[in-house]
Design a protein around this motif. Sequence first.
Motif, PDB file in Angstrom:
ATOM      1  N   TYR A 133       0.880  -1.485   0.404  1.00 44.04           N
ATOM      2  CA  TYR A 133      -0.102   0.224   0.156  1.00 44.04           C
ATOM      3  C   TYR A 133       0.577   1.339   0.615  1.00 44.04           C
ATOM      4  O   TYR A 133       0.387   1.967  -0.939  1.00 44.04           O
ATOM      5  N   LYS A 134       1.959   1.554   0.465  1.00 47.02           N
ATOM      6  CA  LYS A 134       2.954   2.161   0.608  1.00 47.02           C
ATOM      7  C   LYS A 134       3.897   2.781  -0.546  1.00 47.02           C
ATOM      8  O   LYS A 134       3.639   4.393  -0.969  1.00 47.02           O
ATOM      9  N   GLY A 135       4.081   1.547  -1.136  1.00 45.71           N
ATOM     10  CA  GLY A 135       4.557   0.717  -1.976  1.00 45.71           C
ATOM     11  C   GLY A 135       4.073   1.329  -3.007  1.00 45.71           C
ATOM     12  O   GLY A 135       4.637   2.983  -3.978  1.00 45.71           O
ATOM     13  N   CYS A 136       2.503   1.902  -2.777  1.00 48.04           N
ATOM     14  CA  CYS A 136       1.790   1.753  -4.503  1.00 48.04           C
ATOM     15  C   CYS A 136       1.348   3.618  -4.203  1.00 48.04           C
ATOM     16  O   CYS A 136       1.662   4.416  -5.138  1.00 48.04           O
ATOM     17  N   LEU A 137       1.202   3.862  -2.886  1.00 52.63           N
ATOM     18  CA  LEU A 137       1.664   5.224  -2.976  1.00 52.63           C
ATOM     19  C   LEU A 137       2.254   5.690  -2.944  1.00 52.63           C
ATOM     20  O   LEU A 137       2.611   7.348  -4.010  1.00 52.63           O
ATOM     21  N   ALA A 138       3.858   5.607  -2.827  1.00 55.77           N
ATOM     22  CA  ALA A 138       4.944   6.001  -3.061  1.00 55.77           C
ATOM     23  C   ALA A 138       4.895   6.652  -4.407  1.00 55.77           C
ATOM     24  O   ALA A 138       5.529   7.705  -5.412  1.00 55.77           O
ATOM     25  N   GLN A 139       5.182   5.323  -5.362  1.00 57.50           N
ATOM     26  CA  GLN A 139       5.029   5.438  -6.692  1.00 57.50           C
ATOM     27  C   GLN A 139       3.295   5.988  -7.934  1.00 57.50           C
ATOM     28  O   GLN A 139       4.348   6.493  -8.125  1.00 57.50           O
ATOM     29  N   LEU A 140       2.729   5.654  -6.720  1.00 57.68           N
ATOM     30  CA  LEU A 140       1.476   7.477  -7.705  1.00 57.68           C
ATOM     31  C   LEU A 140       2.241   8.312  -7.595  1.00 57.68           C
ATOM     32  O   LEU A 140       2.115   9.269  -8.078  1.00 57.68           O
ATOM     33  N   TYR A 141       2.919   8.676  -6.050  1.00 54.82           N
ATOM     34  CA  TYR A 141       3.318  10.124  -6.094  1.00 54.82           C
ATOM     35  C   TYR A 141       4.236  10.982  -7.557  1.00 54.82           C
ATOM     36  O   TYR A 141       3.651  11.502  -8.175  1.00 54.82           O
ATOM     37  N   PHE A 142       5.229   9.840  -6.862  1.00 56.22           N
ATOM     38  CA  PHE A 142       6.129  10.183  -7.847  1.00 56.22           C
ATOM     39  C   PHE A 142       6.013   9.993  -9.508  1.00 56.22           C
ATOM     40  O   PHE A 142       5.723  10.713 -10.935  1.00 56.22           O
ATOM     41  N   VAL A 143       4.887   9.609 -10.157  1.00 54.89           N
ATOM     42  CA  VAL A 143       4.629   9.199 -11.569  1.00 54.89           C
ATOM     43  C   VAL A 143       3.633  10.686 -11.756  1.00 54.89           C
ATOM     44  O   VAL A 143       4.243  11.453 -12.663  1.00 54.89           O
ATOM     45  N   LEU A 144       2.815  10.618 -10.536  1.00 54.11           N
ATOM     46  CA  LEU A 144       2.361  12.133 -10.368  1.00 54.11           C
ATOM     47  C   LEU A 144       2.974  13.077 -11.366  1.00 54.11           C
ATOM     48  O   LEU A 144       2.846  14.254 -11.894  1.00 54.11           O
ATOM     49  N   VAL A 145       4.382  13.192 -10.237  1.00 59.31           N
ATOM     50  CA  VAL A 145       5.116  14.411  -9.988  1.00 59.31           C
ATOM     51  C   VAL A 145       6.027  14.300 -11.274  1.00 59.31           C
ATOM     52  O   VAL A 145       5.759  15.575 -11.592  1.00 59.31           O
ATOM     53  N   PHE A 146       6.875  13.471 -12.021  1.00 58.03           N
ATOM     54  CA  PHE A 146       6.634  13.149 -13.236  1.00 58.03           C
ATOM     55  C   PHE A 146       6.129  13.579 -14.140  1.00 58.03           C
ATOM     56  O   PHE A 146       6.759  14.793 -15.609  1.00 58.03           O
ATOM     57  N   ALA A 147       5.271  13.133 -14.328  1.00 63.19           N
ATOM     58  CA  ALA A 147       4.081  12.932 -15.419  1.00 63.19           C
ATOM     59  C   ALA A 147       3.258  14.997 -15.830  1.00 63.19           C
ATOM     60  O   ALA A 147       3.758  15.540 -17.032  1.00 63.19           O
ATOM     61  N   ALA A 148       3.745  15.007 -14.347  1.00 62.69           N
ATOM     62  CA  ALA A 148       3.375  16.727 -14.163  1.00 62.69           C
ATOM     63  C   ALA A 148       4.279  17.860 -15.222  1.00 62.69           C
ATOM     64  O   ALA A 148       4.024  18.665 -15.996  1.00 62.69           O
ATOM     65  N   LEU A 149       4.958  17.782 -14.577  1.00 66.30           N
ATOM     66  CA  LEU A 149       6.527  18.659 -14.781  1.00 66.30           C
ATOM     67  C   LEU A 149       6.747  17.672 -16.245  1.00 66.30           C
ATOM     68  O   LEU A 149       7.055  18.771 -16.991  1.00 66.30           O
ATOM     69  N   GLU A 150       6.554  17.096 -16.693  1.00 66.89           N
ATOM     70  CA  GLU A 150       6.664  16.641 -18.472  1.00 66.89           C
ATOM     71  C   GLU A 150       5.441  17.387 -19.514  1.00 66.89           C
ATOM     72  O   GLU A 150       6.379  17.958 -19.967  1.00 66.89           O
ATOM     73  N   ASN A 151       4.948  18.036 -18.495  1.00 64.75           N
ATOM     74  CA  ASN A 151       3.553  18.690 -19.044  1.00 64.75           C
ATOM     75  C   ASN A 151       4.156  19.785 -19.297  1.00 64.75           C
ATOM     76  O   ASN A 151       4.072  20.697 -19.884  1.00 64.75           O
ATOM     77  N   PHE A 152       4.641  20.302 -18.195  1.00 63.97           N
ATOM     78  CA  PHE A 152       5.431  21.793 -18.070  1.00 63.97           C
ATOM     79  C   PHE A 152       6.287  21.993 -18.870  1.00 63.97           C
ATOM     80  O   PHE A 152       6.047  23.172 -19.686  1.00 63.97           O
ATOM     81  N   LEU A 153       7.351  21.365 -18.645  1.00 64.84           N
ATOM     82  CA  LEU A 153       8.528  21.603 -19.588  1.00 64.84           C
ATOM     83  C   LEU A 153       7.964  21.902 -20.799  1.00 64.84           C
ATOM     84  O   LEU A 153       8.843  22.608 -21.927  1.00 64.84           O
ATOM     85  N   LEU A 154       7.021  21.249 -21.256  1.00 65.97           N
ATOM     86  CA  LEU A 154       7.035  21.020 -22.699  1.00 65.97           C
ATOM     87  C   LEU A 154       6.615  22.332 -23.343  1.00 65.97           C
ATOM     88  O   LEU A 154       6.773  23.070 -24.861  1.00 65.97           O
ATOM     89  N   ALA A 155       5.412  22.810 -22.258  1.00 69.16           N
ATOM     90  CA  ALA A 155       4.734  24.464 -22.508  1.00 69.16           C
ATOM     91  C   ALA A 155       5.563  24.999 -22.424  1.00 69.16           C
ATOM     92  O   ALA A 155       5.459  26.196 -23.176  1.00 69.16           O
ATOM     93  N   ILE A 156       6.616  25.042 -21.824  1.00 69.14           N
ATOM     94  CA  ILE A 156       7.744  25.769 -21.602  1.00 69.14           C
ATOM     95  C   ILE A 156       9.089  25.935 -22.731  1.00 69.14           C
ATOM     96  O   ILE A 156       9.429  26.723 -23.001  1.00 69.14           O
ATOM     97  N   MET A 157       9.532  24.724 -23.186  1.00 64.83           N
ATOM     98  CA  MET A 157       9.682  24.708 -24.272  1.00 64.83           C
ATOM     99  C   MET A 157       9.115  25.225 -25.761  1.00 64.83           C
ATOM    100  O   MET A 157      10.035  25.587 -26.488  1.00 64.83           O
ATOM    101  N   ALA A 158       7.793  24.975 -25.527  1.00 58.29           N
ATOM    102  CA  ALA A 158       7.081  25.952 -26.668  1.00 58.29           C
ATOM    103  C   ALA A 158       7.079  27.521 -26.690  1.00 58.29           C
ATOM    104  O   ALA A 158       7.569  28.405 -27.840  1.00 58.29           O
ATOM    105  N   TYR A 159       7.299  28.052 -25.624  1.00 53.18           N
ATOM    106  CA  TYR A 159       6.740  29.388 -24.862  1.00 53.18           C
ATOM    107  C   TYR A 159       8.421  29.566 -25.638  1.00 53.18           C
ATOM    108  O   TYR A 159       9.062  30.736 -26.485  1.00 53.18           O
ATOM    109  N   ASP A 160       9.548  28.607 -25.545  1.00 49.25           N
ATOM    110  CA  ASP A 160      11.292  29.046 -25.753  1.00 49.25           C
ATOM    111  C   ASP A 160      11.132  29.087 -26.887  1.00 49.25           C
ATOM    112  O   ASP A 160      12.146  29.987 -28.206  1.00 49.25           O
ATOM    113  N   ARG A 161      10.436  28.150 -27.945  1.00 46.32           N
ATOM    114  CA  ARG A 161      10.549  27.969 -29.709  1.00 46.32           C
ATOM    115  C   ARG A 161       9.740  29.334 -30.010  1.00 46.32           C
ATOM    116  O   ARG A 161      10.034  30.177 -31.190  1.00 46.32           O
TER     117      ARG A 161
END
Length: 312
Positions: free
Chosen positions: A94-122
Motif C-alpha cells: 500500500y505504501k509502495g503504491c502511494l509512493a509510486q503514484l506520487y512520483f508518477v504524478l510529479v514527473f508526468a506533470a513536470l513533463e507537461n509543464f516542460l513541454l509548454a515552457i519549451m514551446a514558449y522558448d521556441r
Amino acid sequence: MEPINRTEVSEFFLLKLTDDPTLQPLLFSLFLFIYLVTILGNLLIILAVSSDSQLHTPMYFFLCNLSFTDIWISTTTIPKMLVNVQTQTQSITYKGCLAQLYFVLVFAALENFLLAIMAYDRYVAVCHPLRYMVIMNPQLCALLSLVSLFLSCVIALLHCLMVLRLSFCTDLEIPLFFCDLAQIVNIACSDTLINNIVINVAASLFGGVCVCGIIVSYTQIVFSVLKIPSAGGKYKAFSTCGSHLTVVSLFYGSGFGGYFSSAFSDSPRMTAVASMMYMVVPQMVNPFIYSLRNRDMKAALRKLVERKISLL
C-alpha cells in the motif's frame, strides 16, 4: 462487499502481463532493454549538453530537464514491473503504491509543464530572435524550472492525500502495470466524487493551460514564419521546432490514446498496452528524436563519444 479500512490494506495487485511462463523471460528481456536504452539515451543527452559550451542555451537547458524527467518516469515504473515479472508476483505494498503514484504524478506533470515552457522558448526564438537571450535569461529559465517542479509536487501531493481518505473492498486489483490515480480511485468502495472533481479540475486547469500555451505559441510561430519571404528562411525557422513538435505529439497523442482506451475499452490487456505506450515509449524515443533531428546535438554526442574513447 463490505469496505475495509484503508489502514488494513496491506497491498494492491498489479496486472499480470502474461499467463504464459514461456513468455516471461522474453518480456523481462524486452522491458529491461527498453529501460536501459531509456536511461542511456537520456544520460547521453544530459552529458552532451553539459560538456559542450555551445549548447549552454535555454533550449538545451530545458532539454536536459526533460531528459532528467524521462529518466525518473521510467525508473518509477519499469523496475517494479521487472521485479514482478521475474518473481511472478504482482503485489505492491500500500505504501509502495502511494509512493509510486506520487512520483508518477510529479514527473508526468513536470513533463507537461516542460513541454509548454519549451514551446514558449521556441516562440521567443522564432518571433523575437534578437531579444531571445534577453528574454530567456538564465534567471527566468531557472525560475520556470523551479516553479514547474514545485507545482508538480503540490499537485501530486494533493492527489495522494485525496487517495488516503478512500476505503477499499476486497477487490484490490489495479488493471495496469503501475499504480495509476484513476484506476486506484475506480477500485475504491467509498465515495469518490470529491476525488474525481479534484482530478478533473487539476487536469483541466494545469493540463489545459499547458496545452493552450503550446497551441498559442505555435500559432504565433506559424504566422511569423509565413511572413518570411525566402523558402530557406521558412525551413530554417520550422526546423528549430520540428523535434519539439514531434515530442509533443508523441506525449499527448499517447496520453490521450491511453485515456480513451481505458475509458472505452473493457479489456484490461488493451488498457495495459495503452498505458505502456504513454509511460514507456515516449521516454525511450525522445533522445533519438532530439539527437537525430539536430545537427548540434549530433556533433556534441560525437565529441562526447570521441572524448571517452580517447580516455580508454
